[in-house]
Design a protein around this motif. Structure first.
Motif, PDB file in Angstrom:
ATOM      1  N   CYS A   1       2.828   7.419   7.758  1.00 39.85           N
ATOM      2  CA  CYS A   1       2.601   8.162   8.843  1.00 39.85           C
ATOM      3  C   CYS A   1       0.787   8.251   9.256  1.00 39.85           C
ATOM      4  O   CYS A   1       0.535   7.829  10.161  1.00 39.85           O
ATOM      5  CB  CYS A   1       2.643   9.671   8.889  1.00 39.85           C
ATOM      6  N   ALA A   2       0.168   8.154   7.982  1.00 41.66           N
ATOM      7  CA  ALA A   2      -1.182   7.959   8.108  1.00 41.66           C
ATOM      8  C   ALA A   2      -1.766   6.634   8.718  1.00 41.66           C
ATOM      9  O   ALA A   2      -2.681   6.507   9.432  1.00 41.66           O
ATOM     10  CB  ALA A   2      -1.864   8.164   6.754  1.00 41.66           C
ATOM     11  N   GLN A   3      -0.885   5.779   8.614  1.00 43.13           N
ATOM     12  CA  GLN A   3      -1.120   4.253   9.139  1.00 43.13           C
ATOM     13  C   GLN A   3      -0.579   3.987  10.309  1.00 43.13           C
ATOM     14  O   GLN A   3      -0.203   2.998  11.058  1.00 43.13           O
ATOM     15  CB  GLN A   3      -0.634   3.344   7.958  1.00 43.13           C
TER      16      GLN A   3
ATOM     17  N   VAL B   1      11.228   1.881   7.376  1.00 42.95           N
ATOM     18  CA  VAL B   1       9.879   2.004   7.717  1.00 42.95           C
ATOM     19  C   VAL B   1       9.642   0.987   8.801  1.00 42.95           C
ATOM     20  O   VAL B   1      10.291  -0.148   8.809  1.00 42.95           O
ATOM     21  CB  VAL B   1       8.933   1.362   6.506  1.00 42.95           C
ATOM     22  N   GLY B   2       8.965   1.396   9.888  1.00 41.70           N
ATOM     23  CA  GLY B   2       8.581   0.613  11.001  1.00 41.70           C
ATOM     24  C   GLY B   2       7.640   0.998  11.935  1.00 41.70           C
ATOM     25  O   GLY B   2       6.989   2.147  11.748  1.00 41.70           O
ATOM     26  N   HIS B   3       7.182   0.201  12.998  1.00 40.85           N
ATOM     27  CA  HIS B   3       6.374   0.898  14.042  1.00 40.85           C
ATOM     28  C   HIS B   3       7.215   1.548  15.144  1.00 40.85           C
ATOM     29  O   HIS B   3       8.351   0.901  15.632  1.00 40.85           O
ATOM     30  CB  HIS B   3       5.649  -0.430  14.585  1.00 40.85           C
TER      31      HIS B   3
ATOM     32  N   VAL C   1      15.824  12.337  -9.630  1.00 42.00           N
ATOM     33  CA  VAL C   1      16.048  12.632  -8.177  1.00 42.00           C
ATOM     34  C   VAL C   1      14.613  13.367  -7.754  1.00 42.00           C
ATOM     35  O   VAL C   1      14.044  13.180  -6.693  1.00 42.00           O
ATOM     36  CB  VAL C   1      16.964  13.426  -7.895  1.00 42.00           C
ATOM     37  N   GLU C   2      14.215  14.287  -8.438  1.00 41.34           N
ATOM     38  CA  GLU C   2      12.895  15.018  -8.270  1.00 41.34           C
ATOM     39  C   GLU C   2      11.728  14.012  -8.186  1.00 41.34           C
ATOM     40  O   GLU C   2      11.185  13.915  -7.292  1.00 41.34           O
ATOM     41  CB  GLU C   2      12.808  15.930  -9.221  1.00 41.34           C
ATOM     42  N   ASP C   3      11.651  13.176  -9.151  1.00 42.43           N
ATOM     43  CA  ASP C   3      10.638  12.272  -9.337  1.00 42.43           C
ATOM     44  C   ASP C   3      10.461  11.177  -8.091  1.00 42.43           C
ATOM     45  O   ASP C   3       9.546  10.987  -7.673  1.00 42.43           O
ATOM     46  CB  ASP C   3      10.625  11.469 -10.614  1.00 42.43           C
ATOM     47  N   ALA C   4      11.690  10.734  -7.763  1.00 44.45           N
ATOM     48  CA  ALA C   4      11.707   9.739  -6.514  1.00 44.45           C
ATOM     49  C   ALA C   4      11.372  10.462  -5.415  1.00 44.45           C
ATOM     50  O   ALA C   4      10.912   9.734  -4.536  1.00 44.45           O
ATOM     51  CB  ALA C   4      13.433   9.025  -6.815  1.00 44.45           C
ATOM     52  N   SER C   5      11.906  11.560  -5.268  1.00 43.26           N
ATOM     53  CA  SER C   5      11.830  12.514  -4.120  1.00 43.26           C
ATOM     54  C   SER C   5      10.003  12.561  -3.857  1.00 43.26           C
ATOM     55  O   SER C   5       9.761  12.530  -2.542  1.00 43.26           O
ATOM     56  CB  SER C   5      12.474  13.732  -4.150  1.00 43.26           C
ATOM     57  N   LEU C   6       9.595  13.039  -4.712  1.00 42.83           N
ATOM     58  CA  LEU C   6       7.943  13.229  -4.855  1.00 42.83           C
ATOM     59  C   LEU C   6       7.385  11.750  -4.298  1.00 42.83           C
ATOM     60  O   LEU C   6       6.657  11.772  -3.324  1.00 42.83           O
ATOM     61  CB  LEU C   6       7.473  13.585  -6.088  1.00 42.83           C
ATOM     62  N   ALA C   7       7.942  10.711  -5.005  1.00 42.36           N
ATOM     63  CA  ALA C   7       7.336   9.434  -4.626  1.00 42.36           C
ATOM     64  C   ALA C   7       7.568   9.068  -3.147  1.00 42.36           C
ATOM     65  O   ALA C   7       6.867   8.625  -2.370  1.00 42.36           O
ATOM     66  CB  ALA C   7       7.871   8.344  -5.422  1.00 42.36           C
ATOM     67  N   ALA C   8       9.090   9.351  -2.638  1.00 41.12           N
ATOM     68  CA  ALA C   8       9.441   9.260  -1.403  1.00 41.12           C
ATOM     69  C   ALA C   8       8.389   9.917  -0.144  1.00 41.12           C
ATOM     70  O   ALA C   8       8.021   9.479   0.811  1.00 41.12           O
ATOM     71  CB  ALA C   8      10.622   9.654  -1.107  1.00 41.12           C
ATOM     72  N   GLU C   9       7.963  11.164  -0.474  1.00 41.35           N
ATOM     73  CA  GLU C   9       7.321  12.008   0.475  1.00 41.35           C
ATOM     74  C   GLU C   9       5.880  11.345   0.324  1.00 41.35           C
ATOM     75  O   GLU C   9       5.079  11.525   1.592  1.00 41.35           O
ATOM     76  CB  GLU C   9       7.244  13.623   0.073  1.00 41.35           C
ATOM     77  N   ASN C  10       5.289  10.874  -0.727  1.00 38.68           N
ATOM     78  CA  ASN C  10       3.984  10.146  -0.460  1.00 38.68           C
ATOM     79  C   ASN C  10       4.092   9.108   0.200  1.00 38.68           C
ATOM     80  O   ASN C  10       3.253   8.869   1.085  1.00 38.68           O
ATOM     81  CB  ASN C  10       3.537   9.901  -2.160  1.00 38.68           C
ATOM     82  N   LEU C  11       5.187   8.371   0.438  1.00 37.79           N
ATOM     83  CA  LEU C  11       5.247   7.210   0.893  1.00 37.79           C
ATOM     84  C   LEU C  11       5.305   7.461   2.339  1.00 37.79           C
ATOM     85  O   LEU C  11       4.616   6.675   3.139  1.00 37.79           O
ATOM     86  CB  LEU C  11       6.547   6.360   0.446  1.00 37.79           C
TER      87      LEU C  11
ATOM     88  N   GLN D   1       0.606  -1.250   0.114  1.00 40.34           N
ATOM     89  CA  GLN D   1       0.072   0.083   0.156  1.00 40.34           C
ATOM     90  C   GLN D   1       0.779   1.135  -0.062  1.00 40.34           C
ATOM     91  O   GLN D   1       0.610   2.324  -0.699  1.00 40.34           O
ATOM     92  CB  GLN D   1      -1.021   0.087   1.192  1.00 40.34           C
ATOM     93  N   LEU D   2       1.840   1.276   0.747  1.00 41.33           N
ATOM     94  CA  LEU D   2       2.710   2.386   0.671  1.00 41.33           C
ATOM     95  C   LEU D   2       3.492   2.885  -0.692  1.00 41.33           C
ATOM     96  O   LEU D   2       3.374   3.868  -0.888  1.00 41.33           O
ATOM     97  CB  LEU D   2       3.867   2.171   1.842  1.00 41.33           C
ATOM     98  N   VAL D   3       3.719   1.642  -1.215  1.00 39.90           N
ATOM     99  CA  VAL D   3       4.448   1.607  -2.650  1.00 39.90           C
ATOM    100  C   VAL D   3       3.446   2.117  -3.589  1.00 39.90           C
ATOM    101  O   VAL D   3       3.689   2.979  -4.349  1.00 39.90           O
ATOM    102  CB  VAL D   3       4.986   0.236  -2.955  1.00 39.90           C
ATOM    103  N   ALA D   4       2.120   1.807  -3.429  1.00 30.69           N
ATOM    104  CA  ALA D   4       1.143   2.336  -4.315  1.00 30.69           C
ATOM    105  C   ALA D   4       0.895   3.742  -4.149  1.00 30.69           C
ATOM    106  O   ALA D   4       0.686   4.494  -4.989  1.00 30.69           O
ATOM    107  CB  ALA D   4      -0.275   1.580  -3.743  1.00 30.69           C
ATOM    108  N   ALA D   5       0.911   4.402  -2.843  1.00 31.15           N
ATOM    109  CA  ALA D   5       0.770   5.651  -2.723  1.00 31.15           C
ATOM    110  C   ALA D   5       1.983   6.425  -3.204  1.00 31.15           C
ATOM    111  O   ALA D   5       1.560   7.466  -3.584  1.00 31.15           O
ATOM    112  CB  ALA D   5       0.710   6.031  -0.860  1.00 31.15           C
ATOM    113  N   ALA D   6       3.013   5.896  -3.080  1.00 28.79           N
ATOM    114  CA  ALA D   6       4.196   6.553  -3.897  1.00 28.79           C
ATOM    115  C   ALA D   6       4.114   6.481  -5.292  1.00 28.79           C
ATOM    116  O   ALA D   6       4.444   7.659  -5.919  1.00 28.79           O
ATOM    117  CB  ALA D   6       5.540   5.751  -3.378  1.00 28.79           C
TER     118      ALA D   6
END
Length: 185
Positions: free
Chosen positions: A125-127, A164-166, A110-120, A28-33
């Motif tokens: 955080c939302a989860q 990523v973790g708890h 770099v810009e494209d991957a950074s945008l994906a990273a922030e979404n991820l 799901q995190l990758v899908a959001a990214a």
């Protein structure tokens, strides 16, 4: 949690429980990214998810050594060097997962991957999950040895290594400086 709450709640987490992050949650995190914008809608990303702790340990050790080599002789980095040479320091903070976001080599990788990273990171955080972009791993993952370690396909560059973790405990808010704004009306 709405997007504004996630923006203000997201923190760089550096202390994790050993509890693994479920595969469906990582997916799901990758899908959001991948919902992030990309230059000319190229969607150039590639995701490598590592949950093998032995591999994370090897990457941590190699990246620490590499970073020490990069900073040696540079002024003002003694504290960073001390941190990196501490055998107890693990650059991934023993998080149960690392997601390396890579992008095809190109003008806006770099810009494209950074945008994906922030979404991820916002989706995590939302989860209720914690994340941290691990800059100490970044430069080593750009090397041939680093690329091989994560089996990164030719033509891609590693941009954003995100753990990523708890979270073990809540991370307090970090004070923010007021923004510099210039209005041109």
């Amino acid at each position: 949690m709405d997007v504004m709450e996630a923006i203000y709640a997201r923190r760089a987490v550096r202390d994790y429980l050993e509890t693994p992050v479920q595969l469906d949650v990582l997916t799901q995190l990758v899908a959001a990214a991948t919902a992030a914008p990309s230059a000319i809608n190229a969607q150039p990303w590639h995701f490598t998810i590592i949950r093998d702790q032995a591999l994370l340990d090897r990457i941590s050790a190699a990246a620490k050594t590499h970073m020490v080599g990069l900073i040696d002789g540079r002024d003002g980095l003694a504290q960073m060097r001390q941190h990196l040479t501490d055998p107890a320091f693990h650059i991934f903070y023993h998080a149960p997962a690392l997601i390396v976001i890579a992008a095809k080599f190109g003008d806006w990788a770099v810009e494209d991957a950074s945008l994906a990273a922030e979404n991820l990171m916002l989706a995590a955080c939302a989860q209720g999950l914690g994340t941290c972009w691990i800059g100490f791993a970044q430069r080593w993952l750009e090397t041939d040895e680093g690329r091989r370690s994560i089996e990164l396909a030719s033509g891609f560059q590693a941009v954003a290594p995100i753990i990523v973790g708890h979270p073990r405990a809540p991370v307090p808010a970090v004070p923010r400086k007021p923004p510099l704004i210039k209005w041109l009306d």
